[in-house]
Scaffold this motif. Structure first.
Motif, mmCIF file in Angstrom:
data_model
loop_
_atom_site.group_PDB
_atom_site.id
_atom_site.type_symbol
_atom_site.label_atom_id
_atom_site.label_comp_id
_atom_site.label_asym_id
_atom_site.label_seq_id
_atom_site.Cartn_x
_atom_site.Cartn_y
_atom_site.Cartn_z
ATOM 1 N N ASP A 219 0.359 -1.328 -0.194
ATOM 2 C CA ASP A 219 0.535 -0.417 0.260
ATOM 3 C C ASP A 219 1.161 1.333 -0.019
ATOM 4 N N ILE A 232 -5.632 -1.283 1.573
ATOM 5 C CA ILE A 232 -5.294 -2.248 0.889
ATOM 6 C C ILE A 232 -6.023 -3.402 1.955
ATOM 7 N N ALA A 246 -3.080 0.712 5.251
ATOM 8 C CA ALA A 246 -3.171 1.938 4.466
ATOM 9 C C ALA A 246 -2.462 2.542 5.346
#
Length: 330
Positions: A219, A232, A246
């Motif tokens: 991510d 994600i 994240a």
């Protein structure tokens, strides 16, 4: 600096905050050693300096940020208690920091976290609440507990004092070995990478800072490429400390400004690196702690002819898991 949706990101820490954090944690956090390896240098054609945060208190760099953030709280807030959510290293760091500072600690941990990390957090005196990382929202759970109990939430990475505290490891490294051409740090939620980038930008301005995350949890790399925070699903990787979904708005803003690139490594490369550290350098490093070194040793970062700082972020791994992962063919 603009945030994910165009709003200005405020409250970003600076190197001055890193310097203040160094003063706060002095005498509490270890000034960890810088290790070298002629074998690693020969493999890469570089001069590598490994910052051994696996030898930090509570077994990982996370103690720096946790202690800095909790010690900065007003005394009344500390007395009410602190809550956090973590896969393990920040959990143990908060638990130990709270014990040292006389604050009650409540830790929300995934039920599949390494047993050593759960036991370590409880051993430092924290109340541990387990949750399912694949079906429950740890941040929402944290808020639901913090409010009624009057607890102060200290998140694992997206907090200015946490970021500043993590930056002290790069400050120490550069103070110890001098200017670096490249600094390679591990990346989960971005606290370590952001803090190290702040320190490097001030103390070694020509240094390129590179972040490394697991292939399954890229991510950060995607966010870096796309210019906005990408979220994600929880990645499935042995790097349990980098299973964040994240970056934070604070960490992302700093990373965009000061980081040169983000690369990824496979779980197999992490295992190879665990084996290298154990067999060649005689140290125990957890999978997440191997992220930066795996990228360097596998040639994913251009280091030939350069002076390179490499963060070993932690050593908290169940011994049975360590034995199983490192017992394969070399």
């Amino acid at each position: 600096m603009q945030g994910e949706h165009g709003a200005a990101v405020t409250g970003l820490p600076t190197y001055a905050d890193v310097a203040r954090a160094a003063e706060r944690i002095a005498g509490a956090a270890h000034r960890t050693p810088v290790l070298t390896s002629r074998t690693a240098d020969a493999m890469t054609g570089a001069k590598l300096f490994f910052k051994a945060e696996n030898l930090q208190r509570a077994g990982a760099f996370k103690f720096r940020g946790a202690y800095n953030a909790i010690s900065a709280l007003p005394e009344a807030e500390r007395a009410r208690g602190v809550i956090t959510f973590s896969s393990g290293n920040h959990a143990q760091a908060v638990a130990l920091a709270c014990r040292l500072l006389g604050a009650p600690a409540t830790i929300i941990m995934p039920e599949d976290a390494p047993a050593a990390k759960i036991e370590g957090s409880r051993g430092y005196g924290a109340e541990v609440i387990l949750y399912d990382r694949y079906s429950q929202d740890r941040e929402a759970l944290g808020r639901s507990i913090a409010g009624p109990r009057g607890l102060t939430l200290i998140p694992p990475f997206n907090h200015p004092d946490v970021i500043a505290g993590q930056g002290t490891l790069a400050q120490e490294l550069i103070e110890t070995v001098g200017d670096l051409d490249v600094l390679v740090a591990c990346l989960g939620g971005g606290g370590q990478l952001a803090g190290c980038a702040l320190a490097a930008a001030d103390l070694s301005p020509g240094c390129r800072v590179i972040g490394v995350e697991p292939e399954a949890g890229n991510d950060g790399q995607r966010s870096f490429r796309e210019g906005q925070v990408v979220t994600i699903p929880v990645p499935r990787t042995i790097a349990d400390g980098a299973q964040s979904t994240a970056l934070g708005d604070l960490t992302f803003a700093i990373i965009r400004r000061h980081v040169a690139d983000i690369v990824t490594v496979s779980d197999a490369q992490l295992v190879e690196t665990m084996r290298f550290f154990a067999s060649r350098m005689k140290i125990v490093v957890e999978p997440t702690g191997c992220l930066a070194a795996a990228a360097v040793l596998n040639g994913l970062v251009n280091v030939r002819g350069k002076r390179v700082g490499v963060v070993i972020s932690g050593g908290n791994v169940d011994l049975a898991t360590f034995a199983q992962l490192t017992a394969g063919a070399a």
